[in-house]
Design a protein around this motif. Structure first.
Motif, PDB file in Angstrom:
ATOM      1  N   VAL A  80       0.853  -1.176   0.000  1.00  0.00           N
ATOM      2  CA  VAL A  80       0.000   0.000   0.000  1.00  0.00           C
ATOM      3  C   VAL A  80       0.894   1.233   0.000  1.00  0.00           C
ATOM      4  CG1 VAL A  80      -0.221  -0.012   2.531  1.00  0.00           C
ATOM      5  CG2 VAL A  80      -1.919   1.193   1.143  1.00  0.00           C
ATOM      6  N   ALA A  81       0.593   2.179  -0.868  1.00  0.00           N
ATOM      7  CA  ALA A  81       1.387   3.394  -0.958  1.00  0.00           C
ATOM      8  C   ALA A  81       1.076   4.318   0.209  1.00  0.00           C
ATOM      9  CB  ALA A  81       1.103   4.113  -2.274  1.00  0.00           C
ATOM     10  N   PRO A 115       7.727 -12.361  -6.079  1.00  0.00           N
ATOM     11  CA  PRO A 115       8.990 -11.629  -5.885  1.00  0.00           C
ATOM     12  C   PRO A 115       8.893 -10.254  -6.520  1.00  0.00           C
ATOM     13  CG  PRO A 115       9.206 -13.174  -7.683  1.00  0.00           C
ATOM     14  CD  PRO A 115       7.836 -13.410  -7.106  1.00  0.00           C
ATOM     15  N   GLY A 116       9.904  -9.451  -6.291  1.00  0.00           N
ATOM     16  CA  GLY A 116       9.984  -8.172  -6.981  1.00  0.00           C
ATOM     17  C   GLY A 116       9.663  -6.980  -6.108  1.00  0.00           C
ATOM     18  N   ALA A 117       9.965  -5.809  -6.646  1.00  0.00           N
ATOM     19  CA  ALA A 117       9.785  -4.550  -5.926  1.00  0.00           C
ATOM     20  C   ALA A 117       8.324  -4.136  -5.929  1.00  0.00           C
ATOM     21  CB  ALA A 117      10.635  -3.461  -6.582  1.00  0.00           C
ATOM     22  N   PRO A 118       7.916  -3.311  -4.954  1.00  0.00           N
ATOM     23  CA  PRO A 118       6.547  -2.787  -4.961  1.00  0.00           C
ATOM     24  C   PRO A 118       6.337  -1.850  -6.146  1.00  0.00           C
ATOM     25  CG  PRO A 118       7.855  -1.699  -3.276  1.00  0.00           C
ATOM     26  CD  PRO A 118       8.685  -2.827  -3.798  1.00  0.00           C
ATOM     27  N   ALA A 119       5.061  -1.629  -6.472  1.00  0.00           N
ATOM     28  CA  ALA A 119       4.738  -0.781  -7.619  1.00  0.00           C
ATOM     29  C   ALA A 119       4.922   0.694  -7.311  1.00  0.00           C
ATOM     30  CB  ALA A 119       3.300  -1.048  -8.071  1.00  0.00           C
ATOM     31  N   PHE A 120       4.787   1.076  -6.042  1.00  0.00           N
ATOM     32  CA  PHE A 120       4.952   2.485  -5.714  1.00  0.00           C
ATOM     33  C   PHE A 120       6.425   2.870  -5.739  1.00  0.00           C
ATOM     34  CE2 PHE A 120       4.484   0.296  -1.524  1.00  0.00           C
ATOM     35  CZ  PHE A 120       5.770   0.476  -1.041  1.00  0.00           C
ATOM     36  N   ASP A 121       6.690   4.166  -5.811  1.00  0.00           N
ATOM     37  CA  ASP A 121       8.061   4.667  -5.813  1.00  0.00           C
ATOM     38  C   ASP A 121       8.525   4.870  -4.384  1.00  0.00           C
ATOM     39  OD1 ASP A 121       8.292   4.751  -8.573  1.00  0.00           O
ATOM     40  OD2 ASP A 121       7.402   6.755  -8.691  1.00  0.00           O
ATOM     41  N   GLY A 122       9.503   4.091  -3.974  1.00  0.00           N
ATOM     42  CA  GLY A 122      10.114   4.295  -2.671  1.00  0.00           C
ATOM     43  C   GLY A 122      11.390   5.096  -2.819  1.00  0.00           C
ATOM     44  N   ALA A 123      12.178   5.114  -1.769  1.00  0.00           N
ATOM     45  CA  ALA A 123      13.455   5.826  -1.812  1.00  0.00           C
ATOM     46  C   ALA A 123      14.544   4.861  -2.239  1.00  0.00           C
ATOM     47  CB  ALA A 123      13.770   6.407  -0.439  1.00  0.00           C
TER      48      ALA A 123
END
Length: 423
Positions: free
Chosen positions: A50-51, A405-413
């Motif tokens: 969740v973003a 697997p893999g990164a979340p869809a939202f933009d993190g740091a």
């Protein structure tokens, strides 16, 4: 203290005086595999996400998660872990809000800077920004509709971290560093928080009077307060009487902790071999896990101390940081969570990792989650999941068996935030 008296962790006797850190012979090192994963090569799976813009610290209670967002906090409903929902983002008094804690119907949100803020409908903005500096209390009996109750003001630099247990708030007054203290506050009436006491290291140990010896974080369990006191190591206080805290042991001081302000003490602050940045005991209290946040030289790891005898705390293991970013400082440890047999860790740009600590002297890495483009503030265990805050972006709910697997869809740091001293 009577030197002939044995002082175990469970002993309720109080004492003062410095209990020196012990030698570290025979210390075992954690065993990360060469590929940076568990010995089976397993990775944690991304079950859901969740973003949450500005995400930093996260805490959970039942089916709710509370996230510090820099200028306030967000509330996430994850009754259905397949579809966590951010039900609200709330502006709190002040700025620099990196810490939240919850206990029952009470939420504590800490601010490091002041700003004008409308505290309630129909009220004028506070004309005095200083009124916004400190720890703010909210009624979260309805988590989706928090009600602001009061502020425990801490001047001039506010609060970076605090802990909330029952009707007592433990505030780590980090700065100014020559005024650092643990402040214990009665919040039985959360509309009128009242200071009960404060504990200052230099009052008990004048030889440790230095700007590098400041309290950064606090964790309270079973009438003991565990203080992460940076170069002065971990100090443990008996707080069974919160109006009269008494030190019972200490361990993990850095080599130069007693040098005061000799030379340039700031050169020591983020240097190896480390400091006490975050601390949490095991549920039975027999072991204490202490994370360092170091950038100069080697990145900080997590040390494990056996404290079954408060008179003789022993370091029994160390989980070393892994260099995954070609020496970039962001591989250092940050906040973590301890259960009876697992340690859930966040390593900023070096991922989230899980360790089997069935034998605390021999922690073994079992799982990890380390996607590109993410940097992690916190990892906590809740409801069979590992909940991690991807800095600036949101929450990721991880599972050992289910998910993708893999990164979340939202933009993190992709890097840690700009750091002030001691953050």
């Amino acid at each position: 203290m009577d030197d002939n008296r044995q002082f175990t962790r469970r002993t309720a006797l109080k004492t003062t005086g410095l209990l020196a850190a012990v030698g570290l012979s025979g210390v075992a090192a954690g065993s990360p595999a060469g590929n940076g994963r568990g010995k089976s090569g397993d990775t944690l799976r991304r079950f859901s996400e969740v973003a949450v813009s500005g995400a930093q610290e996260v805490v959970t209670q039942k089916t709710w998660a509370y996230v510090a967002t820099g200028d306030g906090f967000a509330v996430v409903d994850w009754r259905n872990p397949n579809r966590p929902e951010r039900v609200g983002t709330f502006h709190a008094p002040g700025t620099g809000i990196a810490d939240v804690k919850v206990d029952g119907d009470l939420l504590a949100v800490s601010s490091q800077g002041g700003s004008e803020h409308d505290h309630g409908p129909g009220e004028d903005p506070d004309p005095d920004p200083d009124a916004d500096i400190g720890t703010h209390l909210y009624d979260v009996s309805d988590p989706a509709d928090p009600e602001y109750l009061s502020t425990f003001q801490v001047l001039p630099a506010g609060v970076h971290n605090a802990h909330l247990v029952d009707d007592t708030l433990y505030v780590a007054k980090e700065a100014p560093f020559d005024e650092s203290a643990l402040i214990i506050v009665d919040v039985s009436d959360p509309t009128d928080p009242t200071e009960l006491s404060r504990w200052v290291l230099e009052d008990v140990h004048p030889e440790l009077d230095s700007v590098t010896n400041f309290i950064h974080d606090v964790y309270v369990q079973d009438d003991y307060a565990y203080l992460a006191y940076w170069d002065a190591g971990t100090r443990v206080l008996d707080v069974s009487d919160p109006a009269e805290p008494v030190e019972v042991t200490s361990f993990g001081e850095t080599e130069d902790a007693d040098k005061g302000d000799e030379g340039n003490p700031w050169d020591r602050v983020y240097s190896s071999p480390g400091n006490a940045h975050y601390v949490q005991p095991s549920p039975d209290g027999d072991h204490v896990y202490v994370g360092a946040e170091t950038y100069a030289g080697e990145s900080g790891g997590i040390r494990v101390f056996d404290v079954t005898d408060f008179d003789n705390p022993q370091q029994v293991a160390e989980i070393e940081a892994e260099d995954r970013n070609n020496g970039i400082f962001a591989d250092t440890s940050h906040n973590f969570d301890v259960t009876s047999n697992r340690l859930y860790t966040a390593w900023y740009n070096a991922g989230t990792r899980v360790y089997d600590i069935t034998d605390p002297a021999n922690p073994e890495q079992t799982y990890e989650y380390d996607p590109d483009g993410s940097s992690f503030w916190t990892a906590v265990r809740a409801r069979g999941f590992v909940v991690v805050s991807d800095i600036g972006g949101g929450l990721v709910f991880l599972h050992e068996d289910r998910g993708k697997p893999g990164a979340p869809a939202f933009d993190g740091a992709d890097s840690v935030p700009n750091h002030k001293q001691g953050q």
